[in-house]
Design a protein around this motif. Structure first.
Motif, PDB file in Angstrom:
ATOM      1  N   VAL A 113     -42.545 -41.229 -52.559  1.00  0.00           N
ATOM      2  CA  VAL A 113     -42.830 -40.506 -51.328  1.00  0.00           C
ATOM      3  C   VAL A 113     -41.525 -39.984 -50.710  1.00  0.00           C
ATOM      4  CG1 VAL A 113     -43.756 -40.738 -48.977  1.00  0.00           C
ATOM      5  CG2 VAL A 113     -44.982 -41.742 -50.913  1.00  0.00           C
ATOM      6  N   GLN A 114     -40.518 -40.830 -50.742  1.00  0.00           N
ATOM      7  CA  GLN A 114     -39.190 -40.418 -50.255  1.00  0.00           C
ATOM      8  C   GLN A 114     -38.724 -39.147 -50.973  1.00  0.00           C
ATOM      9  OE1 GLN A 114     -36.670 -41.312 -48.229  1.00  0.00           O
ATOM     10  NE2 GLN A 114     -37.708 -43.013 -47.164  1.00  0.00           N
ATOM     11  N   THR A 115     -38.862 -39.200 -52.311  1.00  0.00           N
ATOM     12  CA  THR A 115     -38.389 -38.073 -53.111  1.00  0.00           C
ATOM     13  C   THR A 115     -39.179 -36.813 -52.788  1.00  0.00           C
ATOM     14  OG1 THR A 115     -37.820 -39.620 -54.836  1.00  0.00           O
ATOM     15  CG2 THR A 115     -37.910 -37.306 -55.475  1.00  0.00           C
ATOM     16  N   ALA A 116     -40.482 -36.981 -52.612  1.00  0.00           N
ATOM     17  CA  ALA A 116     -41.334 -35.815 -52.388  1.00  0.00           C
ATOM     18  C   ALA A 116     -41.116 -35.211 -51.003  1.00  0.00           C
ATOM     19  CB  ALA A 116     -42.795 -36.214 -52.567  1.00  0.00           C
ATOM     20  N   PHE A 117     -40.808 -36.066 -50.029  1.00  0.00           N
ATOM     21  CA  PHE A 117     -40.766 -35.552 -48.659  1.00  0.00           C
ATOM     22  C   PHE A 117     -39.376 -35.489 -48.062  1.00  0.00           C
ATOM     23  CE2 PHE A 117     -45.137 -36.645 -49.285  1.00  0.00           C
ATOM     24  CZ  PHE A 117     -45.822 -35.650 -48.610  1.00  0.00           C
ATOM     25  N   ASN A 118     -38.395 -35.939 -48.784  1.00  0.00           N
ATOM     26  CA  ASN A 118     -37.072 -35.962 -48.180  1.00  0.00           C
ATOM     27  C   ASN A 118     -35.973 -35.820 -49.225  1.00  0.00           C
ATOM     28  OD1 ASN A 118     -35.073 -36.156 -46.294  1.00  0.00           O
ATOM     29  ND2 ASN A 118     -35.176 -38.389 -46.114  1.00  0.00           N
ATOM     30  N   THR A 119     -35.957 -34.666 -49.857  1.00  0.00           N
ATOM     31  CA  THR A 119     -34.838 -34.375 -50.758  1.00  0.00           C
ATOM     32  C   THR A 119     -34.300 -33.010 -50.395  1.00  0.00           C
ATOM     33  OG1 THR A 119     -36.482 -33.633 -52.336  1.00  0.00           O
ATOM     34  CG2 THR A 119     -35.492 -35.769 -52.760  1.00  0.00           C
ATOM     35  N   VAL A 120     -33.254 -32.579 -51.091  1.00  0.00           N
ATOM     36  CA  VAL A 120     -32.625 -31.298 -50.740  1.00  0.00           C
ATOM     37  C   VAL A 120     -33.622 -30.148 -50.808  1.00  0.00           C
ATOM     38  CG1 VAL A 120     -30.237 -31.819 -51.247  1.00  0.00           C
ATOM     39  CG2 VAL A 120     -31.770 -31.193 -53.117  1.00  0.00           C
ATOM     40  N   SER A 121     -34.620 -30.277 -51.649  1.00  0.00           N
ATOM     41  CA  SER A 121     -35.560 -29.171 -51.808  1.00  0.00           C
ATOM     42  C   SER A 121     -36.651 -29.199 -50.743  1.00  0.00           C
ATOM     43  CB  SER A 121     -36.188 -29.227 -53.200  1.00  0.00           C
ATOM     44  OG  SER A 121     -36.916 -30.437 -53.315  1.00  0.00           O
ATOM     45  N   PRO A 125     -36.952 -31.814 -41.366  1.00  0.00           N
ATOM     46  CA  PRO A 125     -35.962 -32.307 -40.393  1.00  0.00           C
ATOM     47  C   PRO A 125     -36.511 -33.413 -39.509  1.00  0.00           C
ATOM     48  CG  PRO A 125     -36.748 -30.117 -39.769  1.00  0.00           C
ATOM     49  CD  PRO A 125     -37.299 -30.394 -41.131  1.00  0.00           C
ATOM     50  N   LYS A 126     -37.819 -33.446 -39.276  1.00  0.00           N
ATOM     51  CA  LYS A 126     -38.373 -34.458 -38.372  1.00  0.00           C
ATOM     52  C   LYS A 126     -38.781 -35.722 -39.085  1.00  0.00           C
ATOM     53  CE  LYS A 126     -40.066 -31.312 -34.827  1.00  0.00           C
ATOM     54  NZ  LYS A 126     -41.296 -30.672 -34.286  1.00  0.00           N
ATOM     55  N   GLN A 127     -38.446 -35.758 -40.403  1.00  0.00           N
ATOM     56  CA  GLN A 127     -38.767 -36.942 -41.206  1.00  0.00           C
ATOM     57  C   GLN A 127     -40.251 -37.325 -41.106  1.00  0.00           C
ATOM     58  OE1 GLN A 127     -36.078 -38.975 -42.925  1.00  0.00           O
ATOM     59  NE2 GLN A 127     -35.316 -36.907 -42.735  1.00  0.00           N
ATOM     60  N   VAL A 128     -41.089 -36.328 -41.302  1.00  0.00           N
ATOM     61  CA  VAL A 128     -42.530 -36.583 -41.240  1.00  0.00           C
ATOM     62  C   VAL A 128     -43.019 -37.062 -42.606  1.00  0.00           C
ATOM     63  CG1 VAL A 128     -44.786 -35.554 -40.861  1.00  0.00           C
ATOM     64  CG2 VAL A 128     -42.832 -34.820 -39.481  1.00  0.00           C
ATOM     65  N   TYR A 129     -43.709 -38.167 -42.599  1.00  0.00           N
ATOM     66  CA  TYR A 129     -44.275 -38.693 -43.845  1.00  0.00           C
ATOM     67  C   TYR A 129     -45.773 -38.803 -43.736  1.00  0.00           C
ATOM     68  CZ  TYR A 129     -39.557 -39.768 -45.300  1.00  0.00           C
ATOM     69  OH  TYR A 129     -38.258 -39.655 -45.672  1.00  0.00           O
ATOM     70  N   PRO A 130     -46.487 -38.672 -44.829  1.00  0.00           N
ATOM     71  CA  PRO A 130     -47.947 -38.781 -44.763  1.00  0.00           C
ATOM     72  C   PRO A 130     -48.373 -40.215 -44.465  1.00  0.00           C
ATOM     73  CG  PRO A 130     -47.207 -38.595 -47.030  1.00  0.00           C
ATOM     74  CD  PRO A 130     -46.000 -38.409 -46.174  1.00  0.00           C
ATOM     75  N   MET A 131     -49.505 -40.342 -43.815  1.00  0.00           N
ATOM     76  CA  MET A 131     -50.073 -41.663 -43.550  1.00  0.00           C
ATOM     77  C   MET A 131     -51.490 -41.651 -44.098  1.00  0.00           C
ATOM     78  SD  MET A 131     -48.801 -41.699 -39.661  1.00  0.00           S
ATOM     79  CE  MET A 131     -49.152 -43.357 -39.132  1.00  0.00           C
ATOM     80  N   THR A 132     -51.962 -42.844 -44.482  1.00  0.00           N
ATOM     81  CA  THR A 132     -53.291 -42.868 -45.100  1.00  0.00           C
ATOM     82  C   THR A 132     -54.388 -42.643 -44.067  1.00  0.00           C
ATOM     83  OG1 THR A 132     -53.194 -45.259 -44.939  1.00  0.00           O
ATOM     84  CG2 THR A 132     -52.725 -44.288 -47.084  1.00  0.00           C
ATOM     85  N   SER A 133     -54.126 -43.018 -42.818  1.00  0.00           N
ATOM     86  CA  SER A 133     -55.134 -42.686 -41.803  1.00  0.00           C
ATOM     87  C   SER A 133     -54.407 -42.266 -40.519  1.00  0.00           C
ATOM     88  CB  SER A 133     -56.052 -43.888 -41.537  1.00  0.00           C
ATOM     89  OG  SER A 133     -55.308 -44.929 -40.967  1.00  0.00           O
ATOM     90  N   TYR A 134     -55.068 -41.374 -39.775  1.00  0.00           N
ATOM     91  CA  TYR A 134     -54.424 -40.837 -38.569  1.00  0.00           C
ATOM     92  C   TYR A 134     -55.508 -40.475 -37.571  1.00  0.00           C
ATOM     93  CZ  TYR A 134     -51.019 -38.255 -35.775  1.00  0.00           C
ATOM     94  OH  TYR A 134     -50.203 -37.822 -34.762  1.00  0.00           O
ATOM     95  N   ASP A 135     -55.226 -40.837 -36.333  1.00  0.00           N
ATOM     96  CA  ASP A 135     -56.200 -40.529 -35.289  1.00  0.00           C
ATOM     97  C   ASP A 135     -55.899 -39.166 -34.695  1.00  0.00           C
ATOM     98  OD1 ASP A 135     -57.906 -42.719 -35.259  1.00  0.00           O
ATOM     99  OD2 ASP A 135     -56.362 -43.944 -34.248  1.00  0.00           O
ATOM    100  N   VAL A 136     -56.893 -38.324 -34.748  1.00  0.00           N
ATOM    101  CA  VAL A 136     -56.799 -37.014 -34.084  1.00  0.00           C
ATOM    102  C   VAL A 136     -57.956 -36.960 -33.100  1.00  0.00           C
ATOM    103  CG1 VAL A 136     -55.631 -35.811 -35.951  1.00  0.00           C
ATOM    104  CG2 VAL A 136     -58.119 -35.987 -35.977  1.00  0.00           C
ATOM    105  N   PRO A 137     -57.923 -35.992 -32.164  1.00  0.00           N
ATOM    106  CA  PRO A 137     -59.004 -35.920 -31.166  1.00  0.00           C
ATOM    107  C   PRO A 137     -60.395 -35.897 -31.794  1.00  0.00           C
ATOM    108  CG  PRO A 137     -57.243 -34.407 -30.595  1.00  0.00           C
ATOM    109  CD  PRO A 137     -56.884 -34.998 -31.909  1.00  0.00           C
TER     110      PRO A 137
END
Lengths: 332, 161, 676
Positions: A113-121, A125-137
């Motif tokens: 996950v680190q490699t996929a979401f935080n490499t030079v490519s 910048p906000k270091q956003v990572y996926p989560m398995t569940s998330y509360d939205v309205p």
């Protein structure tokens, strides 16, 4: 129309090349349409999982399943299609033995996950990572949970046939489709369960036109470092190019060696072989032309990435299945 | 990994002509070594297929000891050199898989070297003890190979992980 | 003892597990009863239908137990947990065979040498025994019934090397009525023994006892003598070797030559004889190496012959009464078929120049043992006078240095066996013929064997002086007046505990024996292996000293290691006995541990082609596949492990068997609780 047997194809952890390969059979695709009713093929037509869930068990005659099992969703659909299908084919290298996505088994899922979401490519910048569940309205939303290791299809469900290749060669796909149609027409019989289909019974060397001699390797070199000096008609391995052909199942008509590139092993191990990498390792090492430990080491320095060389396509299907860090993570 | 009670399990491969006889000799001479090793007889170290080593690890072994005749003394002339070459490549590959290459060791032991073999076994067991358990893949027996007809899961499949 | 009713199995086979107490050898450390019961209950689903323990499984009662179970319980596989298979594998295989079970369906696992004798903790030893038994059960499940391969034995034999060991072998076999091809590289048979003067400890004249044997071998109707010949190639396998031999051109027509010696007499060119006379004497260009040579035919040294160098001379041809000189004669290459081979290729002598501090080659009066043999030989260059290098001065003091190049980590670590007795023999001869004072410098005096130590005592009584200690240096640089004009031997006298400098006139170096310079090449040619020192390796150092790992190839004499004449003769005869035994069998059974290639799966990649030291792997160019000759295959399994396609399989040690054994051995780690 509805009397036609049902056909499904699914894409789990893979690149999509297998789907393209099926389309690459050109007008043969019309035979598929003529003989089958396509009930589920997300890449080609709209379909919902709930439609599949509602089908009767074993109501699909043939399912081509490509991709490995990387997350909860892959596993759920694999099990679902197993229930609904009479014949489940592990289609392509990913489903058969993990393929390149399986190489991620060298690392644990956090590192992936680190490699996929935080490499030079990646611009994150906000270091956003996926989560398995998330509360939205609108409520709680889910994305499938990634597993510590990628598994092959048969490590998750029972598989009827295997069709290796990255992707399987179109002429082999066409041949398999022909076979199934002939079986439907009562003109042929299915091979025994567990068979590999659309393949040869030897290794790539069997189909390779290159001249070959007794082997004695004095050095290994990457093909890009010697491409211009290579003898176009001589066995690549004899020229120090680590060609996986000797250990790789035949069936591709030795496409890569014929085009001047070494076989990288996408058709996987030959019949009866337990661990592809071990076979190849043993073969390469056996013909190293030295008895001195220092010289052997010097020659082996030419094999830059042995784990990648031997397990590029089949790490998930190998005896060890993964690098240690992935297992260590799984234990926790 | 600070498992106080950790007792490593080591699989040892022996050559019928030298190291297996060395093991016999260690026995005859009552030379003691730890019971953590379990030996398998091959006709020659040249028979050592890297698959066997991977199989041992995936079945739960913490270390693998490969033994053969001294260089130049192979009963099949020079097959121990093939074992040597494979050993070098195997260690490199294991390292690529994130595994300590020290978990595989190659030792030459002639038929006369019972004491040496016993000593090598004892020190290898301690080296593996220091490395800690491997815990490869949790339950090794549960692995069924992707290859047809080679399913390795049989009676043990009901064993709880 | 627990018996199963035959239900709830994963496998079809019916396995019996037999755990031996071996008195208290095993039972003292391993709970054998528990192991047997564990196997019968916990391995039930793996096909184990009975587990028994018994006091001595190898006894006839123990064997009958197995035989009865095979018959009454219908066992299809047997696992015996007892001692090493090297001791009793054959015993239990035979028991199975008597009961009608293929002997290769029996597996003997070692819980004595590998468990009870090497471990002390009873619980750990019992658990390990269970693991070992479980490994055996899993392995035996994958066993296949095997039949030994039967091959005929050709009655002819090849003996390589015409020294005393080879001659002895050849005579024994020929006397028994079978054809022998005796190949010798030099122009005459006789070997090193022909160069010696006296033999220890009896002081027999070497030539007197050797010559009759040489003549006998030369005239024997069953011996085809091939001197001045070498083996080029060996094909085939036990019972059926095809040996290619090169008979070098002597430039003499053997049909016409009578051995009269006129050519030798008339030849005008003399060269130093480095071989037979150890460089001390001369020989002609057309020559027989020594008067008693067998065969009698001379040989022409083409390199030094005036005719071959300048195109003129031909003195030999002019004077030959039978026109036997043939300048145009060429090497002959031909092949012979033999069933067995005896290698008696002998030894080389250590090069004394390598020990620079002893001055050989630099100090003229430092001699090697072989030079001394020639000096003391009545037929030698000095007609038996023991004199200094000037050819006339009789020495007044002689130093004999033992262990030159032997028992020395800088050169050869081993003991050359013969040097002590040789040194004593020299001491006696010097003393007898010159009356000189003789010193022996030794590390240890090794005079084992019959009448050897008595000889040592005799030499002691004769007044030879013995200094125990390694000689540091032989020098001609004096420190005091008394040393002037002498060679000085500097050594430590370990018995007196001091350094000594002893002036002498002559130094004899008792040089060690070494493997032939081309021993490795020869070994490869015949499919043998050499020890780290370079000697041919016997099949078993104690129990099979003349056989080798290659069936049908035997070794005798110093090719196997340094030894004296009696031992060489004994080995020559022993090898002959083994060969005769094989010939008498007419055909033999080869162990069915063999590799074979599945022709459909083989891609012809040729990875395996170079891996077989026995040349058992053939590549068919036409079909582009490799194939294994089962009679040549020795069963090492290297090709099986190397085949990238998995197309090569090996009997008795198949991948399936080994992998299953690994699983069995690891069973207890996976968890002992097996659901029944």
């Amino acid at each position: 129309m509805s009397a036609k047997p049902k056909f499904a194809m699914y894409w789990a952890a893979s690149c999509g090349g297998c789907e393209i390969a099926v389309l690459n059979i050109h007008e043969k695709i019309l035979d598929v349409d003529a003989n089958f009713e396509v009930v589920f093929w997300p890449v080609a037509m709209d379909a919902k999982y709930k439609d599949v869930e509602q089908m009767e068990d074993k109501s699909i005659l043939l399912t081509l399943f490509n991709g490995g099992i990387r997350n909860e969703e892959n596993e759920y659909i694999a099990k679902l299609l197993r229930e609904k299908s009479q014949i489940l084919v592990a289609f392509g290298s990913c489903a058969c033995e993990g393929c390149v996505p399986g190489l991620a088994n060298l690392r644990d899922s956090r590192q992936i996950v680190q490699t996929a979401f935080n490499t030079v490519s990646t611009d994150n910048p906000k270091q956003v990572y996926p989560m398995t569940s998330y509360d939205v309205p609108e409520g709680e939303i889910h994305i499938p949970k990634i597993y510590p290791t990628l598994r092959t299809l048969d490590q998750v469900v029972d598989v009827d046939y295997y069709m290796p290749g990255c992707p399987p060669e179109s002429h082999q796909i066409a041949a398999v489709i022909d076979l199934v149609i002939q079986v439907l027409q009562g003109k042929a019989q299915l091979p025994p369960k567990g068979s590999f289909i659309g393949v040869g019974n030897s290794t790539v060397c069997d189909e390779c036109e290159r001249r070959r001699n007794v082997k004695a390797i004095a050095s290994f070199v990457r093909i890009q470092d010697r491409a211009s000096e290579l003898d176009p008609s001589l066995c690549l391995l004899e020229q120090g190019i680590p060609c996986n052909g000797p250990a790789t199942r035949s069936g591709c008509r030795a496409r890569c060696p014929s085009a001047g590139a070494q076989c990288i092993g996408c058709y996987g191990p030959a019949e009866g072989v337990t661990d592809y990498g071990a076979r190849l390792m043993s073969a390469f090492a056996s013909v190293i032309d030295s008895n001195s430990p220092e010289e052997i080491d010097r020659i082996l320095d030419g094999l830059v990435d042995p784990a990648g060389q031997f397990y590029r396509f089949n790490l998930a299907g190998s005896l060890l299945r993964a690098g240690r860090s992935a297992w260590a993570k799984e234990k926790v | 990994m600070s498992d106080e009670s950790f007792e490593p399990t080591v699989i040892g491969f022996t050559c019928n002509w030298c190291s297996y006889r060395a093991a016999d000799l260690a026995g005859t001479a009552r030379v003691k070594y730890p019971p953590n090793i379990r030996l398998i007889r091959l006709m020659c170290s040249g028979r050592l297929d890297p698959t066997f080593v991977l199989k041992a690890f995936s079945s739960g072994a913490d270390g693998v000891l490969i033994t053969g005749c001294h260089p130049g003394e192979c009963h099949y002339l020079e097959q121990n050199y093939k074992a040597l070459r494979r050993f070098h490549l195997l260690r490199r590959t294991l390292q690529g898989l994130g595994l300590e290459p020290e978990r595989v060791k190659l030792v030459w032991a002639s038929a006369a070297e019972g004491v040496k073999l016993a000593h090598e076994i004892a020190s290898f067991v301690e080296e593996i003890r220091a490395l800690g358990p491997l815990h490869w893949g949790g339950n090794g027996s549960n692995q069924s190979s992707v290859i047809s007809g080679q399913s390795t899961a049989h009676a043990f499949k009901e064993v709880p992980a | 003892m627990t018996q199963d009713n035959g239900n709830s199995q994963d496998v079809q086979e019916r396995i019996g597990v037999y755990v031996c107490h071996c008195g208290t050898n095993i039972a003292g450390t391993v709970d054998v009863q528990q192991v047997a019961e564990w196997a019968a209950t916990r391995l039930k689903r793996r096909g184990v239908v009975i587990g028994r323990d018994y006091k001595f499984m190898c006894s006839s009662l123990g064997q009958e137990l197995i035989e009865n179970d095979i018959k009454e319980l219908g066992l299809t596989r047997v696992v015996v947990a007892a001692c090493s298979p090297h001791l009793h594998e054959a015993t239990f295989r035979n028991a199975c065979q008597r009961a009608g079970l293929n002997p290769y369906l029996c597996e003997l696992v070692s819980i004595r040498e590998q468990v009870s004798w090497v471990h002390t903790d009873k619980v750990a030893a019992t658990v390990k025994s269970q693991a070992v038994v479980s490994g055996g059960v899993e392995r035996v499940l994958r066993h296949e019934p095997l039949e030994p391969l039967r091959v005929p034995i050709h009655p002819a034999t090849l003996v390589v090397g015409g020294g005393i060991a080879g001659i002895q072998s050849a005579l024994e076999i020929a006397d028994a009525g079978y054809r022998v091809y005796l190949v010798e590289r030099e122009p005459s048979i006789g070997g090193h023994m022909a160069q010696f003067d006296k033999t220890f400890p009896t002081l027999d004249c070497s030539a007197c006892i050797l010559t009759p044997r040489m003549v006998q071998a030369g005239a024997h109707p069953n011996i085809t003598l091939l001197t001045y010949s070498e083996v080029e190639k060996v094909d085939g396998y036990v019972g059926n070797f095809v040996v290619t031999i090169r008979k070098k051109a002597r430039k003499i027509n053997e049909e016409l030559c009578t051995g009269c010696g006129i050519c030798q007499e008339k030849c005008p060119v003399k060269v130093i004889d480095d071989v037979y006379e150890a460089g001390l004497g001369y020989r002609k260009v057309v020559y027989t190496p020594f008067p008693q040579a067998v065969p009698k035919f001379p040989v022409m040294d083409v390199e030094n012959c005036t005719y071959f160098k300048k195109g003129t001379c031909k003195a030999c041809e002019k004077f030959c009464p039978t026109n036997a000189i043939d300048f145009n004669q060429q090497d002959e290459v031909f092949s012979v078929e033999v069933g067995n081979i005896v290698l008696a290729t002998g030894y080389d002598l250590f090069d004394a120049r390598r020990v620079t501090n002893y001055g050989y080659g630099r100090l003229p009066n430092v001699f090697t043992s072989l030079e001394f043999e020639r000096l003391s030989n009545a037929a030698g260059p000095t007609n038996g006078s023991i004199v200094l290098r000037d050819g006339k001065t009789v020495p007044k003091a002689v130093g004999i240095i033992h262990c030159v190049g032997s028992r020395d980590r800088n050169f050869n670590n081993y003991c050359s066996t013969i040097c002590c007795m040789q040194g004593l023999k020299f001491a006696h001869l010097v003393h007898e013929r010159t009356g000189a004072t003789v010193y022996n410098f030794y590390i240890d005096m090794r005079t084992a064997y019959k009448a050897y130590d008595e000889f040592y005592q005799r030499v002691l009584e004769e007044g030879t002086l013995f200094v125990r200690g390694k000689v540091a240096e032989v020098t001609d640089v004096p420190r005091i007046k008394d040393e002037e004009g002498h060679l000085i031997i500097q050594c430590e006298d370990t018995l007196a505990g001091k350094q000594r400098r002893i002036p002498v006139d002559m130094v004899i170096l008792s040089i060690g024996l070494q493997p032939r310079a081309d021993a490795k090449e020869t070994a490869k040619k015949f499919g043998l292996s050499c020890s780290a020192d370079g000697w041919f390796i016997e099949k078993h150092p104690k129990l099979d000293p003349v056989a080798t790992m290659t069936e049908g190839v035997y070794i005798a004499g110093c090719a196997q290691g340094p030894k004296d004449i009696p031992s060489s003769v004994a080995q020559g005869a022993a090898a002959a006995a083994r060969v005769l035994g094989k010939i008498q069998q007419r055909e033999m059974a080869l162990e069915p541990v063999r590799a074979s290639i599945n022709q459909d799966q083989c891609s012809g990649c040729r990875i395996c082609n170079n891996l077989c030291p026995f040349n058992a792997i053939l590549f068919h160019d036409d079909r582009m596949v490799s194939e294994i000759n089962p009679a040549l295959c020795q069963g090492c399994g290297t090709c099986v492990a190397a085949c990238p396609a998995g197309a090569i399989s090996g009997t008795a040690f198949s991948n399936e068997q080994i992998m299953a054994q690994i699983e069995g051995l690891m069973l207890l780690n996976v968890g002992e609780e097996i659901t029944l």
